[in-house]
Design an enzyme around this catalytic site. Structure first.
Site, mmCIF file in Angstrom:
data_model
loop_
_atom_site.group_PDB
_atom_site.id
_atom_site.type_symbol
_atom_site.label_atom_id
_atom_site.label_comp_id
_atom_site.label_asym_id
_atom_site.label_seq_id
_atom_site.Cartn_x
_atom_site.Cartn_y
_atom_site.Cartn_z
ATOM 1 N N TYR A 158 -2.108 -0.655 10.379
ATOM 2 C CA TYR A 158 -1.674 -1.060 8.895
ATOM 3 C C TYR A 158 -0.121 -0.188 8.560
ATOM 4 O O TYR A 158 -0.542 -0.955 7.785
ATOM 5 C CB TYR A 158 -2.934 0.476 8.334
ATOM 6 C CG TYR A 158 -3.346 -0.157 6.461
ATOM 7 C CD1 TYR A 158 -3.722 -1.654 6.953
ATOM 8 C CD2 TYR A 158 -2.981 0.825 5.617
ATOM 9 C CE1 TYR A 158 -4.265 -1.993 5.446
ATOM 10 C CE2 TYR A 158 -3.585 0.172 4.629
ATOM 11 C CZ TYR A 158 -4.199 -0.966 4.001
ATOM 12 O OH TYR A 158 -3.553 -0.880 3.065
ATOM 13 N N SER A 211 0.645 -1.676 0.002
ATOM 14 C CA SER A 211 -0.157 0.359 -0.527
ATOM 15 C C SER A 211 0.856 1.186 -0.191
ATOM 16 O O SER A 211 2.022 1.428 1.304
ATOM 17 C CB SER A 211 -0.791 -0.009 1.354
ATOM 18 O OG SER A 211 -1.649 1.703 1.292
#
Length: 268
Positions: A158, A146
């Site tokens: 995350y 990501s």
């Protein structure tokens, strides 16, 4: 248009393959001639996807896979080898997010769950699959990261998992180069999937910061994964490939330029 049969006789294992990005990747690899093994915890959706790929003339099988379980990894790899006799590509696509929680409010159990799925899962997958990819003549591992693992980002668990995945990618690329296994990472910015459902403000802000003015489509990401897994990318390994419309490299100065030259409002 029809995808060339560039993956004929190649077996591809995709985690988190039941829906969203993983499902788009499964369909594209099948169109390219691959024998696709879909792993996920969403059994009904995964089974339905495998059936729809088969109905469209592709080859696909679904198998339950919790990426945090070593037993599940052994089972799905054994299944792939028994069913298709080979394994050439692993796509570590499974991932979870933890939105709307600041670092101080993140429970340890949630932190560990995000790291387990997003980082330990790919680690276990590489361990389980690499020997079989080697035995099949070599191939490719593609980790789905990501832009949260490239830029500073506000979601601590995350972001940490995706930064960690970059380190894992490079270590694996180094170690398995002699096995003729290439290991690369694809880093999407914002993709319209169930993962961002209900986060309209975040999506809008990301699009405003992206020079190309939109998020990634499922096809944008799947095509990048297909390329890195293909023989066309045979000399690429240890690579971070942002699929982000210029967000990572250009986003900040694009906003500076807009403000400095009065070309419309920058982000308020």
């Amino acid at each position: 248009g029809a995808v060339q049969q560039t993956f004929a006789n190649k077996t591809v294992l995709i985690t988190g393959g039941s829906r969203g990005q993983g499902a788009a990747e499964a369909r594209l690899f099948a169109q390219a001639g691959a024998r696709v093994v879909i792993g996920d915890v969403l059994d009904a959706e995964g089974g339905e996807l495998a059936r729809s790929i088969a109905q469209a003339g592709g080859q696909a099988e679904y198998r339950h896979l919790d990426v945090t379980s070593e037993r599940d990894w052994r089972d799905i790899v054994a299944f792939a080898m028994q069913t298709f006799g080979s394994l050439h590509v692993l796509v570590n696509n499974a991932g979870i997010s933890l939105r709307g929680v600041d670092l101080a409010g993140t429970a340890r159990a949630d932190w560990e769950r995000v790291l387990a799925v997003n980082l330990t899962g790919p680690f276990l997958g590489i361990q389980a699959c690499a020997p079989h990819i080697r035995a099949s003549g070599g191939g490719s591992i593609v980790n789905i990261g990501s832009t949260a693992g490239i830029n500073g980002h506000f979601a601590a668990a995350y972001s940490a998992s995706k930064w960690g995945l970059r380190g894992l990618t490079k270590a694996a690329a180094m170690e398995y180069a002699t096995w003729n296994i290439r290991v690369n990472a694809v880093h999407p910015s914002i993709v319209e999937t169930p993962m961002v459902a209900g986060a309209a403000n975040f999506v809008e802000a990301m699009e405003a910061m992206t020079p190309m003015g939109r998020g990634a489509s499922l096809a944008d990401v799947a095509n990048a994964v297909l390329f890195l897994a293909s023989e066309e990318a045979s000399f690429l390994t240890g690579l971070d490939l942002p699929v982000d419309g210029g967000f990572t490299e250009l986003g900040t100065y694009a906003q500076v330029r807009r403000r400095a030259t009065g070309q419309g409002q920058a982000l308020r």
